[in-house]
Design a protein around this motif. Sequence first.
Motif, PDB file in Angstrom:
ATOM      1  N   GLU A 208     -10.522 -17.987  -0.286  1.00  0.00           N
ATOM      2  CA  GLU A 208      -9.866 -18.766   0.760  1.00  0.00           C
ATOM      3  C   GLU A 208      -8.355 -18.521   0.804  1.00  0.00           C
ATOM      4  N   SER A 209      -7.824 -17.853  -0.222  1.00  0.00           N
ATOM      5  CA  SER A 209      -6.382 -17.624  -0.283  1.00  0.00           C
ATOM      6  C   SER A 209      -5.963 -16.222   0.129  1.00  0.00           C
ATOM      7  N   GLN A 210      -6.854 -15.243  -0.001  1.00  0.00           N
ATOM      8  CA  GLN A 210      -6.447 -13.857   0.234  1.00  0.00           C
ATOM      9  C   GLN A 210      -7.630 -13.006   0.684  1.00  0.00           C
TER      10      GLN A 210
ATOM     11  N   VAL B 160      -1.107   9.868   1.261  1.00  0.00           N
ATOM     12  CA  VAL B 160      -0.974   8.532   0.673  1.00  0.00           C
ATOM     13  C   VAL B 160       0.255   8.468  -0.215  1.00  0.00           C
ATOM     14  N   MET B 161       0.456   9.489  -1.043  1.00  0.00           N
ATOM     15  CA  MET B 161       1.587   9.478  -1.960  1.00  0.00           C
ATOM     16  C   MET B 161       2.912   9.595  -1.209  1.00  0.00           C
ATOM     17  N   MET B 162       2.933  10.363  -0.113  1.00  0.00           N
ATOM     18  CA  MET B 162       4.152  10.447   0.680  1.00  0.00           C
ATOM     19  C   MET B 162       4.490   9.083   1.271  1.00  0.00           C
ATOM     20  N   ARG B 163       3.458   8.401   1.739  1.00  0.00           N
ATOM     21  CA  ARG B 163       3.697   7.048   2.250  1.00  0.00           C
ATOM     22  C   ARG B 163       4.186   6.146   1.123  1.00  0.00           C
ATOM     23  N   LEU B 164       3.603   6.302  -0.031  1.00  0.00           N
ATOM     24  CA  LEU B 164       3.985   5.490  -1.182  1.00  0.00           C
ATOM     25  C   LEU B 164       5.467   5.649  -1.482  1.00  0.00           C
ATOM     26  N   LEU B 165       5.952   6.907  -1.457  1.00  0.00           N
ATOM     27  CA  LEU B 165       7.342   7.172  -1.799  1.00  0.00           C
ATOM     28  C   LEU B 165       8.285   6.769  -0.671  1.00  0.00           C
ATOM     29  N   SER B 166       7.874   7.012   0.589  1.00  0.00           N
ATOM     30  CA  SER B 166       8.794   6.784   1.695  1.00  0.00           C
ATOM     31  C   SER B 166       8.689   5.386   2.290  1.00  0.00           C
ATOM     32  N   GLN B 167       7.527   4.769   2.193  1.00  0.00           N
ATOM     33  CA  GLN B 167       7.335   3.471   2.831  1.00  0.00           C
ATOM     34  C   GLN B 167       7.276   2.317   1.830  1.00  0.00           C
ATOM     35  N   GLN B 168       7.223   2.619   0.563  1.00  0.00           N
ATOM     36  CA  GLN B 168       7.305   1.597  -0.486  1.00  0.00           C
ATOM     37  C   GLN B 168       6.156   0.586  -0.434  1.00  0.00           C
ATOM     38  N   VAL B 169       5.059   0.940  -1.072  1.00  0.00           N
ATOM     39  CA  VAL B 169       3.985  -0.023  -1.243  1.00  0.00           C
ATOM     40  C   VAL B 169       4.479  -1.159  -2.131  1.00  0.00           C
ATOM     41  N   GLY B 170       3.776  -2.253  -2.109  1.00  0.00           N
ATOM     42  CA  GLY B 170       4.241  -3.405  -2.877  1.00  0.00           C
ATOM     43  C   GLY B 170       3.190  -4.483  -2.949  1.00  0.00           C
ATOM     44  N   HIS B 171       3.641  -5.726  -3.005  1.00  0.00           N
ATOM     45  CA  HIS B 171       2.742  -6.854  -3.215  1.00  0.00           C
ATOM     46  C   HIS B 171       1.669  -6.965  -2.133  1.00  0.00           C
TER      47      HIS B 171
ATOM     48  N   GLN C 184      -7.992  -7.060 -10.676  1.00  0.00           N
ATOM     49  CA  GLN C 184      -7.869  -8.437 -11.155  1.00  0.00           C
ATOM     50  C   GLN C 184      -6.533  -8.661 -11.848  1.00  0.00           C
ATOM     51  N   ARG C 185      -6.123  -7.694 -12.658  1.00  0.00           N
ATOM     52  CA  ARG C 185      -4.845  -7.793 -13.359  1.00  0.00           C
ATOM     53  C   ARG C 185      -3.674  -7.811 -12.360  1.00  0.00           C
ATOM     54  N   PHE C 186      -3.757  -6.966 -11.344  1.00  0.00           N
ATOM     55  CA  PHE C 186      -2.720  -6.935 -10.311  1.00  0.00           C
ATOM     56  C   PHE C 186      -2.616  -8.283  -9.612  1.00  0.00           C
ATOM     57  N   LEU C 187      -3.752  -8.841  -9.226  1.00  0.00           N
ATOM     58  CA  LEU C 187      -3.739 -10.117  -8.507  1.00  0.00           C
ATOM     59  C   LEU C 187      -3.235 -11.258  -9.384  1.00  0.00           C
ATOM     60  N   ASP C 188      -3.654 -11.275 -10.639  1.00  0.00           N
ATOM     61  CA  ASP C 188      -3.197 -12.326 -11.554  1.00  0.00           C
ATOM     62  C   ASP C 188      -1.683 -12.282 -11.709  1.00  0.00           C
ATOM     63  N   GLU C 189      -1.160 -11.081 -11.953  1.00  0.00           N
ATOM     64  CA  GLU C 189       0.280 -10.936 -12.145  1.00  0.00           C
ATOM     65  C   GLU C 189       1.045 -11.196 -10.854  1.00  0.00           C
ATOM     66  N   ASP C 190       0.495 -10.726  -9.749  1.00  0.00           N
ATOM     67  CA  ASP C 190       1.165 -10.866  -8.465  1.00  0.00           C
ATOM     68  C   ASP C 190       1.188 -12.320  -8.005  1.00  0.00           C
TER      69      ASP C 190
ATOM     70  N   ALA D 218       4.113 -17.303  -7.076  1.00  0.00           N
ATOM     71  CA  ALA D 218       4.281 -18.740  -7.263  1.00  0.00           C
ATOM     72  C   ALA D 218       5.659 -19.059  -7.831  1.00  0.00           C
ATOM     73  N   ASN D 219       6.096 -18.267  -8.783  1.00  0.00           N
ATOM     74  CA  ASN D 219       7.419 -18.463  -9.388  1.00  0.00           C
ATOM     75  C   ASN D 219       8.533 -18.195  -8.380  1.00  0.00           C
ATOM     76  N   HIS D 220       8.337 -17.135  -7.568  1.00  0.00           N
ATOM     77  CA  HIS D 220       9.338 -16.762  -6.570  1.00  0.00           C
ATOM     78  C   HIS D 220       9.464 -17.837  -5.504  1.00  0.00           C
ATOM     79  N   GLU D 221       8.332 -18.431  -5.105  1.00  0.00           N
ATOM     80  CA  GLU D 221       8.335 -19.452  -4.060  1.00  0.00           C
ATOM     81  C   GLU D 221       9.096 -20.689  -4.495  1.00  0.00           C
ATOM     82  N   GLN D 222       9.052 -20.996  -5.777  1.00  0.00           N
ATOM     83  CA  GLN D 222       9.768 -22.153  -6.286  1.00  0.00           C
ATOM     84  C   GLN D 222      11.274 -21.940  -6.319  1.00  0.00           C
ATOM     85  N   GLN D 223      11.691 -20.682  -6.451  1.00  0.00           N
ATOM     86  CA  GLN D 223      13.105 -20.387  -6.654  1.00  0.00           C
ATOM     87  C   GLN D 223      13.858 -20.029  -5.384  1.00  0.00           C
ATOM     88  N   GLU D 224      13.163 -19.491  -4.371  1.00  0.00           N
ATOM     89  CA  GLU D 224      13.873 -18.972  -3.208  1.00  0.00           C
ATOM     90  C   GLU D 224      13.291 -19.493  -1.904  1.00  0.00           C
TER      91      GLU D 224
END
Length: 359
Positions: A52-54, A74-85, A326-332, A337-343
Motif C-alpha cells: 500500500e506504500s510503494q 542503461v549504464m549511460m543513463r545511469l552515469l548521465s541521468q543519475q539513478v537514485g531512490h 529488500q535491503r535497498f528498500l529497508d535502507e531507503d 523517514a529520517n530525511h522527512e523529519q529533518q527537512e
Amino acid sequence: MGKRLSDNLTSKYFEAANRLTSKKARRRIVAYVESYDDVFFWRTVLSRFENESQYFQVMLPSRFDHLERGKKAVMMRLLSQQVGHDMIACVDADYDYLMQGATETSREVLSNPYVFHTYAYAIENLQCYAPSLYEVCVATTLNDHAIFNIDEYLRQYSLAIFPLFVWSIWYYRSPNYKDFTISDFNRVIETGNFNIQNAERLIQNVRRKVGSRIRQLQLANPDAKESYLAVKEDIKRLGVTPETTYLYIQGHNFFDKIVVPMMKKICDQLIRERQSEINRQSMHGTQRRNELSCYSKSTEDIRSMLKKNLGYMTAEPFRRIQADIQRFLDEDNASAANHEQQEQPDPSAHEAYQEFTAY
C-alpha cells in the motif's frame, strides 16, 4: 534544439512526482531494464515488494529512442541521468559480477546501490533453471512422462565445462582477455546435435574438448596454477558451483545452442508418444482426427514456454536478487523517514517536475 522528454527522466524527477502526490498515494519506483524480454522477469522479481506504500514500474531505458537498448544504454543513463531512490537500473550480470571490479562497468554494477543484477549471466540462464525444465516439457506437450533426466544432464554438462569456465574468468580478469574470449569458450562447450539416446556420449565429447583446450591454456600460461586456483575458489565463494556452471555462461548461447535443441527433441518425442496413444485408443477415424486436432491445438512452442517459465523463482541467484531489493528498500525507507523529519520539501524537486511537464 530543445531537450527531449526522455532527457528529464531522472530519479529526481520521479522523486518530485512522488512528493507532489497525496500523502496517501503509493510511491512509484521506476526500474529501468535492458530489453523487452527483461520486463516480465524483473516484474516477477519486484512484484512481491509492492504494497500500500510503494509500487514498481518496469520500463525500457528510453521510451522514445527505440534503438537504444542493452546494458550500455542503461549504464549511460545511469552515469548521465543519475539513478537514485526513485529510479533504479536492473541488468544482466553477464561476466561483470564474476569479474569483481576488473572493468569500469563491473565496478559500477557491483558498487552502485541503485543497480541490481541477475547474479546468473542473464535471464535466459534462469529461464533454463534445470530443476524446472521437466515441468516445462509437461506444459508444452501435456504428457507427464519422464523420458529423460534433464536435471542430471545439465549437472553433468556443468561439471564437464567448469574447469574451462574458470580459465574463462581468469582471462577476463586479466588484460589478456582477448586471448580466450567468450566466443572461444562457447565453441569448445557446444554439444552438437542433441540425441536422447546419445546424451552421455555428447557429455564425454565436451569433456574431451575441454581437456584439450585446458592443456593448451596451461602451456600458454605455465606460471598460472596458483592464480587459476585462486580464481576457482573465488568464484565458488561468489556462488558458482561445478554443478551449476550453466547458470553463469553466456545466456543466449546456452538458451539457443544447448537447451532449446535438447528440449525440442524431448518434447517432439513426448508429442509423438501422445499421438500414438490417441491413434491406438480411437474407436474410428473421425474420433482420431478430432482428438489429434484437439491435442495439436493444446501443445505449445518450446521457446515461448521457456520464456514464460517461472521455475527460477526457487533458484539461489533469484533469491539473492530479492534479498538485494529488500535491503535497498529497508535502507531507503529508513533514510526517507529520517530525511522527512529533518527537512521540508525540496523546491528544486518541484522545479524538476514543472520543467518536465512544461513540454
